[in-house]
Design a protein around this motif. Structure first.
Motif, PDB file in Angstrom:
ATOM      1  N   THR A  11     -25.618  -8.620 -24.200  1.00 47.07           N
ATOM      2  CA  THR A  11     -25.483  -7.561 -25.207  1.00 47.07           C
ATOM      3  C   THR A  11     -25.834  -6.190 -24.644  1.00 47.07           C
ATOM      4  O   THR A  11     -25.268  -5.185 -25.060  1.00 47.07           O
ATOM      5  N   GLN A  12     -26.758  -6.133 -23.699  1.00 50.12           N
ATOM      6  CA  GLN A  12     -27.158  -4.850 -23.112  1.00 50.12           C
ATOM      7  C   GLN A  12     -26.138  -4.315 -22.105  1.00 50.12           C
ATOM      8  O   GLN A  12     -26.043  -3.108 -21.902  1.00 50.12           O
ATOM      9  N   HIS A  13     -25.399  -5.199 -21.446  1.00 45.32           N
ATOM     10  CA  HIS A  13     -24.537  -4.769 -20.347  1.00 45.32           C
ATOM     11  C   HIS A  13     -23.044  -4.913 -20.610  1.00 45.32           C
ATOM     12  O   HIS A  13     -22.237  -4.543 -19.751  1.00 45.32           O
ATOM     13  N   CYS A  14     -22.672  -5.423 -21.746  1.00 43.95           N
ATOM     14  CA  CYS A  14     -21.258  -5.631 -22.044  1.00 43.95           C
ATOM     15  C   CYS A  14     -20.560  -4.297 -22.308  1.00 43.95           C
ATOM     16  O   CYS A  14     -20.986  -3.526 -23.162  1.00 43.95           O
ATOM     17  N   PRO A  15     -19.481  -4.019 -21.568  1.00 40.62           N
ATOM     18  CA  PRO A  15     -18.730  -2.797 -21.868  1.00 40.62           C
ATOM     19  C   PRO A  15     -17.957  -2.955 -23.175  1.00 40.62           C
ATOM     20  O   PRO A  15     -17.731  -4.075 -23.641  1.00 40.62           O
ATOM     21  N   ALA A  16     -17.551  -1.854 -23.738  1.00 44.47           N
ATOM     22  CA  ALA A  16     -16.720  -1.896 -24.943  1.00 44.47           C
ATOM     23  C   ALA A  16     -15.273  -2.148 -24.527  1.00 44.47           C
ATOM     24  O   ALA A  16     -14.821  -1.642 -23.499  1.00 44.47           O
ATOM     25  N   PRO A  17     -14.554  -2.945 -25.307  1.00 46.00           N
ATOM     26  CA  PRO A  17     -13.142  -3.136 -24.981  1.00 46.00           C
ATOM     27  C   PRO A  17     -12.368  -1.850 -25.233  1.00 46.00           C
ATOM     28  O   PRO A  17     -12.772  -1.017 -26.054  1.00 46.00           O
ATOM     29  N   THR A  18     -11.285  -1.679 -24.514  1.00 48.67           N
ATOM     30  CA  THR A  18     -10.413  -0.531 -24.723  1.00 48.67           C
ATOM     31  C   THR A  18      -8.993  -1.041 -24.919  1.00 48.67           C
ATOM     32  O   THR A  18      -8.663  -2.150 -24.474  1.00 48.67           O
ATOM     33  N   GLY A  30     -20.073 -23.435 -24.137  1.00 50.98           N
ATOM     34  CA  GLY A  30     -20.980 -24.220 -24.974  1.00 50.98           C
ATOM     35  C   GLY A  30     -20.584 -24.151 -26.438  1.00 50.98           C
ATOM     36  O   GLY A  30     -19.435 -24.388 -26.790  1.00 50.98           O
ATOM     37  N   THR A  31     -21.523 -23.785 -27.292  1.00 48.12           N
ATOM     38  CA  THR A  31     -21.239 -23.703 -28.727  1.00 48.12           C
ATOM     39  C   THR A  31     -20.600 -22.374 -29.125  1.00 48.12           C
ATOM     40  O   THR A  31     -20.340 -22.143 -30.301  1.00 48.12           O
ATOM     41  N   GLY A  32     -20.370 -21.506 -28.149  1.00 49.27           N
ATOM     42  CA  GLY A  32     -19.620 -20.283 -28.421  1.00 49.27           C
ATOM     43  C   GLY A  32     -20.443 -19.070 -28.811  1.00 49.27           C
ATOM     44  O   GLY A  32     -19.895 -18.089 -29.300  1.00 49.27           O
ATOM     45  N   ARG A  33     -21.742 -19.079 -28.559  1.00 49.68           N
ATOM     46  CA  ARG A  33     -22.556 -17.939 -29.010  1.00 49.68           C
ATOM     47  C   ARG A  33     -22.065 -16.620 -28.427  1.00 49.68           C
ATOM     48  O   ARG A  33     -22.043 -15.608 -29.123  1.00 49.68           O
ATOM     49  N   HIS A  34     -21.653 -16.604 -27.166  1.00 53.08           N
ATOM     50  CA  HIS A  34     -21.146 -15.362 -26.577  1.00 53.08           C
ATOM     51  C   HIS A  34     -19.701 -15.106 -26.983  1.00 53.08           C
ATOM     52  O   HIS A  34     -19.300 -13.960 -27.159  1.00 53.08           O
ATOM     53  N   SER A  35     -18.928 -16.153 -27.167  1.00 55.26           N
ATOM     54  CA  SER A  35     -17.537 -16.000 -27.612  1.00 55.26           C
ATOM     55  C   SER A  35     -17.471 -15.298 -28.964  1.00 55.26           C
ATOM     56  O   SER A  35     -16.706 -14.343 -29.143  1.00 55.26           O
ATOM     57  N   PHE A  36     -18.272 -15.782 -29.911  1.00 49.34           N
ATOM     58  CA  PHE A  36     -18.283 -15.178 -31.239  1.00 49.34           C
ATOM     59  C   PHE A  36     -18.766 -13.731 -31.183  1.00 49.34           C
ATOM     60  O   PHE A  36     -18.216 -12.854 -31.846  1.00 49.34           O
ATOM     61  N   TRP A  37     -19.804 -13.477 -30.391  1.00 51.64           N
ATOM     62  CA  TRP A  37     -20.326 -12.117 -30.275  1.00 51.64           C
ATOM     63  C   TRP A  37     -19.285 -11.191 -29.651  1.00 51.64           C
ATOM     64  O   TRP A  37     -19.073 -10.079 -30.143  1.00 51.64           O
ATOM     65  N   LEU A  38     -18.640 -11.638 -28.575  1.00 52.50           N
ATOM     66  CA  LEU A  38     -17.611 -10.816 -27.927  1.00 52.50           C
ATOM     67  C   LEU A  38     -16.458 -10.519 -28.886  1.00 52.50           C
ATOM     68  O   LEU A  38     -15.973  -9.389 -28.947  1.00 52.50           O
ATOM     69  N   ALA A  39     -16.027 -11.521 -29.625  1.00 54.91           N
ATOM     70  CA  ALA A  39     -14.938 -11.312 -30.592  1.00 54.91           C
ATOM     71  C   ALA A  39     -15.352 -10.289 -31.645  1.00 54.91           C
ATOM     72  O   ALA A  39     -14.551  -9.428 -32.032  1.00 54.91           O
ATOM     73  N   ALA A  40     -16.603 -10.344 -32.081  1.00 52.05           N
ATOM     74  CA  ALA A  40     -17.091  -9.377 -33.071  1.00 52.05           C
ATOM     75  C   ALA A  40     -17.126  -7.960 -32.502  1.00 52.05           C
ATOM     76  O   ALA A  40     -17.063  -6.988 -33.256  1.00 52.05           O
ATOM     77  N   GLN A  41     -17.203  -7.831 -31.177  1.00 53.68           N
ATOM     78  CA  GLN A  41     -17.201  -6.511 -30.531  1.00 53.68           C
ATOM     79  C   GLN A  41     -15.781  -5.999 -30.290  1.00 53.68           C
ATOM     80  O   GLN A  41     -15.600  -4.885 -29.799  1.00 53.68           O
ATOM     81  N   GLY A  42     -14.775  -6.810 -30.590  1.00 52.75           N
ATOM     82  CA  GLY A  42     -13.381  -6.386 -30.434  1.00 52.75           C
ATOM     83  C   GLY A  42     -12.657  -6.972 -29.238  1.00 52.75           C
ATOM     84  O   GLY A  42     -11.515  -6.609 -28.965  1.00 52.75           O
TER      85      GLY A  42
END
Length: 173
Positions: A11-18, A30-42
């Protein structure tokens, strides 16, 4: 949706999508914790793991779920390339060349997993699943490394070391 929170390193180092640069890969999701978070960021996420049976794959319309054994000896994503690749708590060294190739030029790799020394705190204990000192730094030395850390990680509740990890944020030239 995963009940686990995403890693602070992610969360601290992820760039914003463009626009035009929004394809992300969550490797060994795994259970998708980062997948769901990334999708929520666009991000338009591809999430891959050998077993998705405990993952709520019906949620997240911008997530493409793929079940595949990453250790079967072939790269299951062909020549697909991504603007962002995230790997957390997973190590299979033969995949490093595939990760390098799957990162689009100008793209970002964010990697965080256990390293040597973790065996005194618990799993994983096998050297096969523990990075050696400065291993990620050496593997991506020809990329632009914008963040790197290794060593003990403290338990926020006890203030005592709970694991030993290594993490990198590297941008492909």
């Amino acid at each position: 949706m995963s009940s686990q929170l995403p890693s602070n390193w992610i969360t601290q180092h992820c760039p914003a999508p463009t626009p035009g640069s929004n394809r992300a890969l969550d490797l060994a999701c795994g259970t998708g914790r980062h997948s769901f978070w990334l999708a929520a960021q666009g991000w338009d996420v591809t999430a891959i793991d050998r077993d998705l049976s405990r993952t709520d794959t019906d949620i997240g319309s911008t997530i493409t779920w793929q079940e595949a054994d990453l250790e079967a000896g072939h790269w299951p994503l062909g020549n697909q390339q991504f603007d962002l690749i995230v790997v957390v708590n997973y190590l299979h060294r033969p995949l490093f060349d595939d990760l390098r190739n799957a990162t689009r030029s100008g793209g970002t790799l964010i990697y965080q997993t256990f390293m040597a020394g973790n065996e005194i705190y618990g799993r994983p204990r096998s050297p096969d699943f523990l990075l050696r000192e400065n291993e990620l730094n050496a593997l991506f030395a020809d990329w632009q490394i914008t963040a790197y850390q290794q060593g003990p990680v403290m338990d926020p509740e006890t203030g005592k070391p709970a694991s030993v990890r290594q993490a990198i944020v590297a941008h492909k030239p």
